[in-house]
Design a protein around this motif. Structure first.
Motif, PDB file in Angstrom:
ATOM      1  N   LEU A  68      45.877  38.617  57.779  1.00 50.06           N
ATOM      2  CA  LEU A  68      44.709  37.776  57.525  1.00 50.06           C
ATOM      3  C   LEU A  68      44.080  38.076  56.169  1.00 50.06           C
ATOM      4  CD1 LEU A  68      43.058  38.066  61.067  1.00 50.06           C
ATOM      5  CD2 LEU A  68      44.144  36.026  60.104  1.00 50.06           C
ATOM      6  N   TYR A  69      44.632  39.035  55.475  1.00 48.32           N
ATOM      7  CA  TYR A  69      44.087  39.428  54.176  1.00 48.32           C
ATOM      8  C   TYR A  69      44.427  38.361  53.140  1.00 48.32           C
ATOM      9  CZ  TYR A  69      43.079  42.319  50.079  1.00 48.32           C
ATOM     10  OH  TYR A  69      42.568  42.811  48.906  1.00 48.32           O
ATOM     11  N   SER A  70      43.404  37.861  52.436  1.00 47.35           N
ATOM     12  CA  SER A  70      43.607  36.835  51.417  1.00 47.35           C
ATOM     13  C   SER A  70      43.124  37.357  50.078  1.00 47.35           C
ATOM     14  CB  SER A  70      42.852  35.554  51.781  1.00 47.35           C
ATOM     15  OG  SER A  70      42.884  34.629  50.706  1.00 47.35           O
ATOM     16  N   GLU A  71      44.066  37.704  49.228  1.00 43.15           N
ATOM     17  CA  GLU A  71      43.706  38.197  47.904  1.00 43.15           C
ATOM     18  C   GLU A  71      42.967  37.136  47.105  1.00 43.15           C
ATOM     19  OE1 GLU A  71      45.837  40.436  44.100  1.00 43.15           O
ATOM     20  OE2 GLU A  71      46.993  39.932  45.897  1.00 43.15           O
ATOM     21  N   ALA A  72      43.302  35.868  47.353  1.00 46.19           N
ATOM     22  CA  ALA A  72      42.638  34.779  46.634  1.00 46.19           C
ATOM     23  C   ALA A  72      41.136  34.753  46.912  1.00 46.19           C
ATOM     24  CB  ALA A  72      43.255  33.438  47.028  1.00 46.19           C
ATOM     25  N   HIS A  73      40.741  35.156  48.126  1.00 42.60           N
ATOM     26  CA  HIS A  73      39.327  35.132  48.481  1.00 42.60           C
ATOM     27  C   HIS A  73      38.566  36.365  48.004  1.00 42.60           C
ATOM     28  CE1 HIS A  73      40.545  31.825  51.137  1.00 42.60           C
ATOM     29  NE2 HIS A  73      39.257  31.525  51.244  1.00 42.60           N
ATOM     30  N   VAL A  74      39.214  37.497  47.917  1.00 44.58           N
ATOM     31  CA  VAL A  74      38.479  38.730  47.604  1.00 44.58           C
ATOM     32  C   VAL A  74      38.628  39.166  46.159  1.00 44.58           C
ATOM     33  CG1 VAL A  74      38.698  39.527  49.977  1.00 44.58           C
ATOM     34  CG2 VAL A  74      40.371  40.274  48.278  1.00 44.58           C
ATOM     35  N   THR A  75      39.461  38.490  45.371  1.00 41.99           N
ATOM     36  CA  THR A  75      39.713  38.934  44.000  1.00 41.99           C
ATOM     37  C   THR A  75      38.437  38.943  43.156  1.00 41.99           C
ATOM     38  OG1 THR A  75      41.016  38.543  42.013  1.00 41.99           O
ATOM     39  CG2 THR A  75      40.307  36.593  43.238  1.00 41.99           C
ATOM     40  N   PHE A  76      38.367  39.896  42.229  1.00 47.35           N
ATOM     41  CA  PHE A  76      37.275  39.937  41.257  1.00 47.35           C
ATOM     42  C   PHE A  76      37.601  39.061  40.038  1.00 47.35           C
ATOM     43  CE2 PHE A  76      36.216  43.727  43.670  1.00 47.35           C
ATOM     44  CZ  PHE A  76      34.831  43.657  43.713  1.00 47.35           C
ATOM     45  N   GLU A  77      38.809  38.556  40.014  1.00 49.69           N
ATOM     46  CA  GLU A  77      39.201  37.648  38.937  1.00 49.69           C
ATOM     47  C   GLU A  77      38.915  36.198  39.375  1.00 49.69           C
ATOM     48  OE1 GLU A  77      39.992  38.966  36.122  1.00 49.69           O
ATOM     49  OE2 GLU A  77      40.035  40.990  36.965  1.00 49.69           O
ATOM     50  N   ASP A  78      39.322  35.243  38.582  1.00 47.37           N
ATOM     51  CA  ASP A  78      39.124  33.835  38.892  1.00 47.37           C
ATOM     52  C   ASP A  78      39.853  33.485  40.194  1.00 47.37           C
ATOM     53  OD1 ASP A  78      38.797  31.146  38.990  1.00 47.37           O
ATOM     54  OD2 ASP A  78      39.747  30.714  37.057  1.00 47.37           O
ATOM     55  N   ASP A  79      39.100  32.989  41.195  1.00 44.94           N
ATOM     56  CA  ASP A  79      39.725  32.693  42.485  1.00 44.94           C
ATOM     57  C   ASP A  79      40.191  31.243  42.599  1.00 44.94           C
ATOM     58  OD1 ASP A  79      37.469  31.163  42.945  1.00 44.94           O
ATOM     59  OD2 ASP A  79      36.514  32.611  44.279  1.00 44.94           O
ATOM     60  N   ALA A  80      40.140  30.508  41.502  1.00 44.97           N
ATOM     61  CA  ALA A  80      40.664  29.136  41.444  1.00 44.97           C
ATOM     62  C   ALA A  80      40.072  28.247  42.548  1.00 44.97           C
ATOM     63  CB  ALA A  80      42.186  29.153  41.523  1.00 44.97           C
ATOM     64  N   GLY A  81      38.799  28.468  42.859  1.00 42.25           N
ATOM     65  CA  GLY A  81      38.120  27.616  43.823  1.00 42.25           C
ATOM     66  C   GLY A  81      38.345  27.955  45.274  1.00 42.25           C
ATOM     67  N   ALA A  82      38.963  29.092  45.552  1.00 39.71           N
ATOM     68  CA  ALA A  82      39.216  29.462  46.954  1.00 39.71           C
ATOM     69  C   ALA A  82      37.921  29.744  47.709  1.00 39.71           C
ATOM     70  CB  ALA A  82      40.131  30.690  47.012  1.00 39.71           C
TER      71      ALA A  82
END
Length: 408
Positions: free
Chosen positions: A365-379
């Motif tokens: 269930l881990y989503s790197e797109a949601h927790v990233t400190f970088e640009d999440d591209a609208g996630a």
């Protein structure tokens, strides 16, 4: 209770259960069947057979069974799905073995036509409760004989006198007071009594039998990967293994690295406190690994609910209620939570510690797109958090306003 005609005895082959065997024969003039379980205690079991034969038990009445796979598969693994710890620390190594022994005692009684079972637990401990509650849950009509609650052999001297009177061999080191009492199986080793009875005094080094001292463990850490399917360990370092083999391998890894020692004062079900030294090397590694895979595969609501019922579940096992409906109900909930607990965990073993350092799963269930400190591209739209906070703060604001008004 009427005198039994045939008794199935939980028999270790040691001095106490050998005395019990002879006592049953002399006290009740009954036929005795012995059952010795290989739970992975690490001892040769053939001497138990020879001792039983010497005490007059017919070969067909001597049951010695390797139940290691059943023990781990049907008792240890279900318990570990719950991450069960009694009083926050104890991995329940003795507690979880008793229902399996009781189950086989009752089954053998049915197979042999016995009307009673017997055990060697004392009247001060938890095991008498575990054995008997399990037996009655499986056969409400079974008679249970607990010699320690009946006989007058209330001292080591009287036990030895009885043994000598009935030609029961007594090992030389048994003629004095044993330094401590040990119970062992594939999950753990438990040591209690004598030199351990003062909880203010450090346990002597010789009490520890299953693990190296952490300070003597290798100076180089070791990595190990454990694979899980629906909450149960199925492989080590990519090699598929049976449940008992997995625990055996993890025990050896834990032994080398000094993992799984516990000095614990617990609350017994019968009301007193006792101090024990527990060694659970493989189980300690397994618990850490199971927690590790749950971190990425278990939803927060399910995980927090599961954690909230764990103390109750652990207490039921400790108190002997493995075969109770409430334990089975909790097990169903726990097992439901494990449907997606599948993947691999990497652990670092070093100087008494097992620490998760990596975990991955197709069920993650881990989503790197949601927790990233970088640009999440609208996630994730961070503005959504404002309304979330305001709604959760509403009752706190109303409380604060009320309290301020009353103070004014």
């Amino acid at each position: 209770m009427s005198a039994p005609k045939k008794v199935v005895l939980a028999y270790s082959g040691g001095l106490d259960t050998s005395i019990i065997l002879k006592w049953l024969q002399t006290e009740y003039d009954c036929e005795v069947v012995t059952f010795t379980a290989d739970l992975g205690q690490g001892e040769e079991l053939d001497p138990a057979r020879k001792k039983a034969e010497m005490l007059g038990i017919a070969p067909e009445n001597i049951y010695i069974e390797d139940v290691r796979e059943e023990f781990v598969r049907d008792f240890v693994f279900p318990m570990f799905r719950a991450n069960a710890l009694y009083e926050g620390l104890y991995l329940l190594g003795t507690s979880i073995a008793r229902p399996l022994i009781s189950k086989r005692l009752v089954e053998i009684a049915a197979e042999t036509g016995a009307d009673a079972v017997a055990h060697g637990a004392t009247g001060k401990g938890n095991d008498q409760v575990r054995f008997e509650l399990s037996a009655y849950a499986l056969n409400p009509d079974i008679k249970v004989i607990a010699p320690w609650r009946e006989w007058d052999l209330t001292s080591r001297t009287k036990l030895l006198e009885f043994a000598e009177a009935h030609q029961i061999p007594v090992a030389k080191d048994k003629r004095g007071e044993a330094p401590f009492s040990v119970d062992a199986n594939l999950l753990h080793t438990s040591s209690e009594g004598k030199v351990l009875e003062d909880p203010a005094v450090d346990a002597p080094d010789y009490v520890y039998q299953r693990t190296n001292a952490p300070e003597d463990a290798p100076d180089t850490p070791e990595m190990v990967e454990i694979g899980f399917v629906q909450g149960d360990a199925v492989s080590i370092n990519g090699e598929a293994l049976s449940p008992a083999t997995i625990l055996t391998r993890l025990n050896e890894l834990g032994r080398v690295h000094g993992i799984g020692r516990l000095d614990f004062v617990e609350n017994r079900f019968v009301g007193m406190k006792s101090r024990g030294i527990y060694e659970t090397p493989g189980g300690t590694i397994l618990l850490e690994a199971h927690r590790g895979i749950e971190q990425i595969t278990l939803d927060s609501g399910a995980g927090h609910l599961k954690d909230s019922i764990m103390p109750r579940y652990a207490e039921l096992i400790y108190n002997g209620f493995w075969f109770s409906p409430e334990r089975e109900m909790l097990q169903a909930l726990i097992d439901k939570s494990q449907e997606h607990v599948t993947g691999t965990v990497r652990l670092k073993l070093y100087k008494g510690l097992a620490r998760t350092v990596g975990r991955w799963s197709d069920h993650s269930l881990y989503s790197e797109a949601h927790v990233t400190f970088e640009d999440d591209a609208g996630a994730y739209d961070q503005k959504d958090a404002q309304g979330f906070i305001q709604l959760n703060a509403l009752r706190l604001k109303l409380l604060a306003a009320r309290n301020r008004r009353l103070k004014g």
